[in-house]
Design a protein around this motif. Structure first.
Motif: not given
Length: 116
Positions: A28, A33, A36-37, A39-41, A43-44, A47
């Motif tokens: 992790q 990783n 990626v984490g 980037a995902n946060k 994006l969230e 949104h």
């Protein structure tokens, strides 16, 4: 003898469990990783922000329309006035001959499709 086997097995199981747990945590924490984490946060969060902004815009439009209706009623303004016909403008000039330039007594025509 049974006690030694029991405690040996318990120690091996605890060691395997701890090794698995540490290896998962190390995976992790690799740079890929983590990226990626993050980037995902991001994006969230984007949104969620977009949803809130859309909701705010809809509320503003609704209140604006209600207030306009209140003002029209108070001032006695007709809600659907007759608008003038839209004007038509030429989108492209119609040139019959290409533009020409004179440089050093030589005439050049401008044609953007020339030499292509």
């Amino acid at each position: 003898m049974f006690r030694r086997t029991f405690w040996f097995t318990t120690g091996v199981a605890a060691g395997v469990w701890a090794t698995t747990k540490v290896n998962r945590k190390l995976k992790q924490l690799t740079p890929e990783n983590l990226a990626v984490g993050a980037a995902n946060k991001a994006l969230e969060a984007g949104h969620r922000l977009k949803d809130r902004a859309v909701g705010f815009a809809l509320d503003v439009r609704e209140n604006m329309a209600r207030r306009e209706a209140e003002l029209e009623n108070a001032l006695g303004i007709d809600a659907d006035p007759e608008l003038p016909a839209p004007r038509r403008y030429a989108a492209i000039e119609n040139r019959t001959k290409p533009k020409t330039y004179v440089i050093d007594d030589t005439t050049y025509s401008y044609n953007r499709n020339e030499d292509h």
